[in-house]
Every structure is written in C-alpha cells, then in structure tokens.
Design a protein around this motif. Structure first.
Motif, PDB file in Angstrom:
ATOM      1  N   MET A   1       0.321   4.361  -0.040  1.00 10.73           N
ATOM      2  CA  MET A   1      -0.067   5.520   0.770  1.00 10.73           C
ATOM      3  C   MET A   1       0.540   5.438   2.172  1.00 10.73           C
ATOM      4  O   MET A   1       0.841   6.450   2.790  1.00 10.73           O
ATOM      5  CB  MET A   1      -1.599   5.610   0.841  1.00 10.73           C
ATOM      6  CG  MET A   1      -2.115   6.957   1.244  1.00 10.73           C
ATOM      7  SD  MET A   1      -1.528   8.286   0.166  1.00 10.73           S
ATOM      8  CE  MET A   1      -2.001   9.719   1.093  1.00 10.73           C
ATOM      9  N   THR A   2       0.716   4.191   2.662  1.00  9.89           N
ATOM     10  CA  THR A   2       1.285   4.064   3.999  1.00  9.89           C
ATOM     11  C   THR A   2       2.821   4.098   3.958  1.00  9.89           C
ATOM     12  O   THR A   2       3.470   4.186   4.982  1.00  9.89           O
ATOM     13  CB  THR A   2       0.836   2.755   4.686  1.00  9.89           C
ATOM     14  OG1 THR A   2       1.193   1.679   3.828  1.00  9.89           O
ATOM     15  CG2 THR A   2      -0.643   2.727   4.943  1.00  9.89           C
ATOM     16  N   SER A   3       3.412   3.977   2.773  1.00  7.43           N
ATOM     17  CA  SER A   3       4.872   3.992   2.668  1.00  7.43           C
ATOM     18  C   SER A   3       5.407   5.369   2.308  1.00  7.43           C
ATOM     19  O   SER A   3       6.545   5.701   2.646  1.00  7.43           O
ATOM     20  CB  SER A   3       5.336   2.999   1.600  1.00  7.43           C
ATOM     21  OG  SER A   3       4.728   1.758   1.796  1.00  7.43           O
TER      22      SER A   3
ATOM     23  N   ASN B   1       5.511   9.433   2.677  1.00  8.38           N
ATOM     24  CA  ASN B   1       5.217  10.389   3.746  1.00  8.38           C
ATOM     25  C   ASN B   1       4.226  11.444   3.226  1.00  8.38           C
ATOM     26  O   ASN B   1       4.523  12.128   2.243  1.00  8.38           O
ATOM     27  CB  ASN B   1       6.520  11.058   4.192  1.00  8.38           C
ATOM     28  CG  ASN B   1       6.333  11.839   5.475  1.00  8.38           C
ATOM     29  OD1 ASN B   1       5.281  12.438   5.683  1.00  8.38           O
ATOM     30  ND2 ASN B   1       7.333  11.826   6.321  1.00  8.38           N
ATOM     31  N   PRO B   2       3.034  11.556   3.850  1.00 10.07           N
ATOM     32  CA  PRO B   2       1.999  12.435   3.289  1.00 10.07           C
ATOM     33  C   PRO B   2       2.351  13.923   3.331  1.00 10.07           C
ATOM     34  O   PRO B   2       1.731  14.714   2.625  1.00 10.07           O
ATOM     35  CB  PRO B   2       0.770  12.143   4.166  1.00 10.07           C
ATOM     36  CG  PRO B   2       1.307  11.568   5.425  1.00 10.07           C
ATOM     37  CD  PRO B   2       2.590  10.863   5.068  1.00 10.07           C
TER      38      PRO B   2
ATOM     39  N   ARG C   1       0.740   6.552  -7.328  1.00 13.95           N
ATOM     40  CA  ARG C   1       1.528   6.433  -6.084  1.00 13.95           C
ATOM     41  C   ARG C   1       2.421   5.192  -6.126  1.00 13.95           C
ATOM     42  O   ARG C   1       3.565   5.231  -5.694  1.00 13.95           O
ATOM     43  CB  ARG C   1       0.599   6.388  -4.867  1.00 13.95           C
ATOM     44  CG  ARG C   1       0.031   7.734  -4.488  1.00 13.95           C
ATOM     45  CD  ARG C   1      -0.516   7.713  -3.078  1.00 13.95           C
ATOM     46  NE  ARG C   1      -1.714   6.907  -2.960  1.00 13.95           N
ATOM     47  CZ  ARG C   1      -2.959   7.378  -3.044  1.00 13.95           C
ATOM     48  NH1 ARG C   1      -3.156   8.662  -3.238  1.00 13.95           N
ATOM     49  NH2 ARG C   1      -3.995   6.572  -2.923  1.00 13.95           N
TER      50      ARG C   1
ATOM     51  N   GLU D   1       0.849  -1.195   0.000  1.00 21.18           N
ATOM     52  CA  GLU D   1       0.000   0.000   0.000  1.00 21.18           C
ATOM     53  C   GLU D   1       0.886   1.246   0.000  1.00 21.18           C
ATOM     54  O   GLU D   1       1.456   1.603   1.026  1.00 21.18           O
ATOM     55  CB  GLU D   1      -0.914  -0.061   1.236  1.00 21.18           C
ATOM     56  CG  GLU D   1      -1.849   1.086   1.456  1.00 21.18           C
ATOM     57  CD  GLU D   1      -2.398   1.772   0.205  1.00 21.18           C
ATOM     58  OE1 GLU D   1      -1.722   2.688  -0.319  1.00 21.18           O
ATOM     59  OE2 GLU D   1      -3.492   1.419  -0.228  1.00 21.18           O
TER      60      GLU D   1
ATOM     61  N   HIS E   1      -1.186  12.591  -1.658  1.00 20.17           N
ATOM     62  CA  HIS E   1      -2.651  12.539  -1.742  1.00 20.17           C
ATOM     63  C   HIS E   1      -3.184  13.148  -3.045  1.00 20.17           C
ATOM     64  O   HIS E   1      -4.342  12.960  -3.385  1.00 20.17           O
ATOM     65  CB  HIS E   1      -3.288  13.245  -0.532  1.00 20.17           C
ATOM     66  CG  HIS E   1      -3.175  14.740  -0.590  1.00 20.17           C
ATOM     67  ND1 HIS E   1      -2.089  15.411  -0.074  1.00 20.17           N
ATOM     68  CD2 HIS E   1      -3.994  15.683  -1.124  1.00 20.17           C
ATOM     69  CE1 HIS E   1      -2.245  16.714  -0.279  1.00 20.17           C
ATOM     70  NE2 HIS E   1      -3.386  16.896  -0.914  1.00 20.17           N
TER      71      HIS E   1
END
Ligand code: SF4
Length: 330
Positions: free
Chosen positions: A101-103, A105-106, A161, A99, A154
């Motif tokens: 999005m979890t790897s 950094n937002p 991504r 995933e 995002h």
C-alpha cells in the motif's frame, strides 16, 4: 550457472547522533542466473540495507557506500551516474517491498502504474504498455485482469496488492528481483500463495530472486542457497540443504532451533520454542571482536578481541566463526 549479481566486500556507513553506524561490514554475496538466494537474520542485521545498497537507494546523507563493489552482469553499480542507475532500476533489477500500500500510488489505477513503468524503460506505444500491464496482472493471478487494471489500489485486498507489486516489478522482465519480506503484512494463507507465485514466476521467467526474510520455513521451501546475516556481516552461506542440515555458525543454529517442530513433540499442542537470548547490538557500539559474542554459548577469549573472517567448510559452504578452525562444530 553464471553469476548475475556480485556483491564484494561492501561497506556502508550511516552518520547518527550516537556516532558512526557501520550497517554493512565487508558483505559479500553472489546471485546466480535463475536461482533464489535467501537472506535471513533478525531485524537490524543488514538484510534490507543490503537490498537498498544494490538498488542504489541508500539515503545519502546520512548513509553512504564507503567501499566495496556491486556488479550486475559485469557492470559496476556503485560508481554509476544516478541517471544511468535509474534506467537500470525497475528494468534490469527490480524490488518488491514489505507493504504494497505504501509502494503503490493510491491516486493512479494499477494498470496505469504498471504501464508507466513499461513506457519508462521500453520503446513501446501506450497501447502496447497497457496490454503488457494486463498480461502481467494475468500472470500474477489477478482474476479478470482487463477489468482489474482499471482499479485503484484501495479497491484490492492486501494479497492482491502484493500480486500487483510483483507484476509491476516483473513487467520489464528484470534479470534480478529483490523481494524484501514480501509477505510480512499478509495473513498466513495469503503468504503461502505469494511464495508459490514467486517460485512459479521464477521458474517461468528465469529471473534470479533475492528473498529477504526471517521465515526459515519459506527459505527451506523456496531458496536454492542461503546467506545468513548478523550485525551487518554475512556470517554463513551455503546451499539450503547445507544450512538447514549442517549449520556451522552458532547464530544460524539458533535461528533454525527457533522454528517450532510439532513432529518433535507428537500430541503436544504447544511445542517448546527455543530462543536466542539477547538482542542484536546497536551498530554504533560494535567492538573489535565477534559481534555475536555477547549471545554466544561457545564464546572464547579470542572471540572478544578478533572478528572472525570467512572460512570454507566446503566449496559451497562458508562460515565466519573461530570455532571452524577448532573443528568444535564438526
Ligand atoms: Fe561464538 Fe566465537 Fe563463533 Fe562468534 S566467533 S560465533 S563468539 S564461537
């Protein structure tokens, strides 16, 4: 082809409330220069644990590498000091996760995240690192890479991504890339694009790839060789053709028969799907015999008392099953 990554007799244990769980048991596999090795098996078979062990990311405690060796280009990783291992991780060996999005950094722009990795491992200026980040985004097919480098995670789709993650993983030209179920969170058309991208990049860069997946279709298309895992053991290894055309282990046969073949039932819109009955046993409850015995149609008395060791079908093809000697699967 020379071997770049050699895993031998790797044993990893986890302390749990229910007792010791041997999540990897005598796991051996090798990855050769420029090839794609598929690792397949159901959830809980040890695929991701193998990847985390290679990356030196097993959480200790509760986990620990109990014995065995992992060698990258002849350098032993299991006994390497943490600082030296950090320098290798992301540089000579990289990983992409399920995933993105979890790897990612937002709160940092994707260009910054890639250039930070380049700055960490290579002796280049900030400007050169940013240029490399834009080049990587272009390489993985991000449109308008110089503009997109200024985007935050995002602001990108799931497929984009994952492309960024692949660019990040390849930014330092690693010798080995581990892709752990890289398309799980993506829809089917994007999955195909990501697999194509991995194949093209492997051909362009020569990076050897371990592809962890439960998707036998992806393995058939991408992998040169395949290792099948069950309950923490590697139970069969061979070339992709050997595994698909002449699987010897009943579990491998089960995995292959789970794949729907529309051409077997022309005109039938809902093909019959076979299943492997039962589930992977809890790793705290494995006995002395073959871990697959409770689900195996060929189970014999000695399967319940003796764990089969790896035997050779041919030079490239090995399997751990008592039936091999009986020649019952020939
Ligand atoms: Fe089945 Fe026995 Fe082979 Fe295990 S060793 S897969 S139980 S035949």
């Amino acid at each position: 082809m020379s071997v770049v990554l050699d895993v031998k007799d790797l044993v990893v244990d986890f302390k749990t409330r229910a007792g010791n769980a041997r999540v990897l048991n005598q796991v051996s596999l090798d990855l050769r220069e420029g090839e794609i090795l598929g690792i397949v098996g159901e959830s809980g078979c040890g695929k991701s644990m193998t990847a985390l062990s290679i990356m030196g990311l097993i959480p200790n405690p509760p986990g620990r590498i109990t014995s065995g060796s992992i060698s990258l280009d002849g350098q032993e990783l299991t006994s390497m000091p943490a600082a030296k291992l950090r320098a290798i991780r992301g540089n000579r060996i990289s990983m992409i996760f399920q995933e993105p999005m979890t790897s990612l950094n937002p709160v940092f722009r994707i260009g910054d995240q890639i250039s930070e990795s380049v700055l960490l491992h290579q002796n280049v200026s900030k400007k050169e690192a940013w240029k490399r980040a834009v080049e990587m985004l272009e390489l993985v097919g991000i449109p308008e890479p110089a503009v997109r480098a200024r985007s935050y995670p995002h602001e990108l789709s799931g497929g984009m991504r994952q492309r960024v993650m692949i660019g990040l993983a390849l930014a330092c030209k690693p010798k080995v890339l581990i892709a752990d179920e890289p398309t799980t969170a993506l829809d089917v058309t994007v999955q195909a694009q990501i697999f194509d991208l991995l194949k093209n990049l492997q051909e362009e860069t020569g990076t050897a790839i371990i592809l962890i997946t439960h998707d036998m279709g992806a393995v058939a298309e991408l992998a040169d060789r395949v290792s099948v895992m069950y309950a923490g053991h590697v139970i069969e290894t061979g070339s992709t053709r050997q595994i698909l055309d002449d699987p010897r282990h009943p579990y491998t046969r089960g995995l292959i028969s789970c794949v729907p073949h529309l051409e077997d039932n022309p005109g039938d819109e809902r093909p019959y799907l076979e299943e492997i009955e039962g589930v992977v046993p809890p790793l705290t409850e494995l006995g002395t015999g073959c871990a697959f015995a409770p689900r195996c149609k060929h189970v014999m008395d000695r399967c319940l008392t003796t764990n089969p060791v790896i035997g050779r079908v041919s030079q490239q093809h090995s399997v751990a099953c008592h039936l091999l000697k009986e020649k019952e699967l020939a």
